[in-house]
Design an enzyme around this catalytic site. Sequence first.
Site, PDB file in Angstrom:
ATOM      1  N   SER A 189      -9.706   2.186   3.211  1.00 49.38           N
ATOM      2  CA  SER A 189      -8.674   2.790   2.254  1.00 49.38           C
ATOM      3  C   SER A 189      -8.043   2.249   1.183  1.00 49.38           C
ATOM      4  O   SER A 189      -6.496   2.402   0.889  1.00 49.38           O
ATOM      5  CB  SER A 189      -7.916   4.331   2.495  1.00 49.38           C
ATOM      6  OG  SER A 189      -7.451   3.156   3.577  1.00 49.38           O
ATOM      7  N   LYS A 196       1.026  -1.223  -0.003  1.00 51.51           N
ATOM      8  CA  LYS A 196       0.441   0.280   0.256  1.00 51.51           C
ATOM      9  C   LYS A 196       1.006   1.132  -0.104  1.00 51.51           C
ATOM     10  O   LYS A 196       1.909   1.537   0.879  1.00 51.51           O
ATOM     11  CB  LYS A 196      -0.939  -0.313   1.440  1.00 51.51           C
ATOM     12  CG  LYS A 196      -1.857   0.932   1.851  1.00 51.51           C
ATOM     13  CD  LYS A 196      -3.113   0.924   2.496  1.00 51.51           C
ATOM     14  CE  LYS A 196      -4.084   2.216   2.400  1.00 51.51           C
ATOM     15  NZ  LYS A 196      -4.601   1.757   3.785  1.00 51.51           N
ATOM     16  N   SER A 254      -9.547  -0.851   7.128  1.00 52.40           N
ATOM     17  CA  SER A 254      -9.530  -0.095   5.910  1.00 52.40           C
ATOM     18  C   SER A 254      -8.850  -1.302   5.230  1.00 52.40           C
ATOM     19  O   SER A 254      -8.268  -2.000   4.378  1.00 52.40           O
ATOM     20  CB  SER A 254      -8.608   1.324   5.598  1.00 52.40           C
ATOM     21  OG  SER A 254      -8.826   1.993   5.148  1.00 52.40           O
TER      22      SER A 254
HETATM   23  N1  GLN Z   1     -12.882   4.456   6.232  1.00 59.08           N
HETATM   24  C1  GLN Z   1     -12.629   4.860   7.992  1.00 59.08           C
HETATM   25  C2  GLN Z   1     -12.195   6.442   7.271  1.00 59.08           C
HETATM   26  O1  GLN Z   1     -12.622   6.990   6.384  1.00 59.08           O
HETATM   27  C3  GLN Z   1     -10.664   4.475   7.843  1.00 59.08           C
HETATM   28  C4  GLN Z   1     -10.214   4.429   6.772  1.00 59.08           C
HETATM   29  C5  GLN Z   1      -8.957   4.198   7.546  1.00 59.08           C
HETATM   30  O2  GLN Z   1      -8.833   2.561   7.755  1.00 59.08           O
HETATM   31  N2  GLN Z   1      -7.480   3.927   7.275  1.00 59.08           N
HETATM   32  O3  GLN Z   1     -11.746   7.002   7.992  1.00 59.08           O
END
Ligand code: GLN
Length: 478
Positions: free
Chosen positions: A154, A79, A178
């Site tokens: 994400s 990532k 994420s």
């Molecule tokens: N979807 C969540 C957010 O927008 C989690 C993001 C993540 O785990 N990096 O914060």
Amino acid sequence: MNTKTLTIGEVHSSLREGRTTATALAESYLSAIAAHDAEIGSYLTVTRERALAKAAQIDHLVEKGDPLPPLAGVPVGIKDVLMTAGVRTTAGSKFLDKFVAPYDATSVARLESAGAVCLGKLNCDEFAMGSSNENSAFYPVHNPHDTTRVPGGSSGGSAASVAAGFAVATLGSDTGGSIRQPAAFCGVVGVLPTYGRVSRYGLIAFASSLDHVGPLANTVEDAATVLGVISGRDPLDSTSAAAPVPDFAAECGRDVKGLRVGLPKEYFSAGLDTEIRNSIERQVDGLRAAGCEIVEITLPHTEYAIPVYYIVATAEASANLARFDGVRYTSRSTQVKTLADMYRKSRDEGFGAEVKRRILLGTYVLSAGYYDAYYRKAQQVRALLLKDFQQAFTQVDAIVTPVTPTAAFKLGEKTGDPMEMYLSDIYTVTANLVGVPGISVPCGTNQQGLPMGIQVLGRHFDESTVLSLASAIERQQK
Ligand code: GLN
């Protein structure tokens, strides 16, 4: 060779038995990416030379008959929030478009020392903020099961690349879901390790008390193998724990008989898709048949998890992102007269809309006059959430829940409504707030052919129980 289904074990035996070489394997994956990733958009940068150099080293080891490290020749993707020395590392942001990392993240260094072949850097929401990958400043990722749908976020690139056969395993980061949410949307396995289990040295920080690095793969055993490689104390990360690292892959086969599994009633209320609910019930029946004791439990503060998360995460993000000021790391606005102007304009041009929204929210909840009402209150409720889990773990050894309220949604479906988007994390954010380990395992497809996922959560540093249950659930799919 089918790059979509190849496992770490198969890579190992094919290399040992001379059925392929690490170089040939890397070439197959690089060609698959070149031919088909335009439709998916999972990679931001392909590191062909780095991959082939590592593959040549592995082939040399094989020729000499030397023992092979656990990830020898395994094609992986990273990532783009993790540093890779000499390679562009963007965090999905235009602001870092030209940033070349000066060193390797510990998790990346450990993967490569274990023989993994790094194919490139994976697309993600900007600074890991998002649930659909549509916040990437470069291009969205498409779900390989239906390219009109999102892969989740994400770590959307990390999940989609495994599902599409563009990597055997990948690294993602999970601050509120994420890793687990995109794993569920793409039909792959994703692990949230215990807070402190995996070093975050070299992870571009989003919310430091919630950020975890973890693996995604096609099978529970592969995810466990990668987890074993990246786990353990790192002197470069003071938040990494010295807890002993078990042989996670071996734990996968462990008998689940006699384990007490909790079903928290708050996770099965209105809003959960019926097909997902039914599938989870089937998995739970399977666990019962395998000798688990199923216990209904309560996690009474669950309804506060989303508001608490969006206060704590944004507060920490507003502090962490202060370093991107146009002076170091990032691009700099040139049309400026004063220093303050330079900071302001660079940040205005560099950050995307969702990142700005988070910085504004986070600055607000930390500001004098609001701190007590929001940030302090959120930390108090966070302590109550932890108590819920401590109480539950006196009754049960693990907790089973859905990962997401629905299967993958359409691209563009939720971009106009941030609240709707935030609610797709409703079942995942709590684990980050309390620091326990979790996993997302595929549990079939719905009538539209879209993957569904089931989540298993465990006690702090008890990934072993989580993995053994996950692997039992995986066997039930066959
Ligand atoms: N979807 C969540 C957010 O927008 C989690 C993001 C993540 O785990 N990096 O914060």
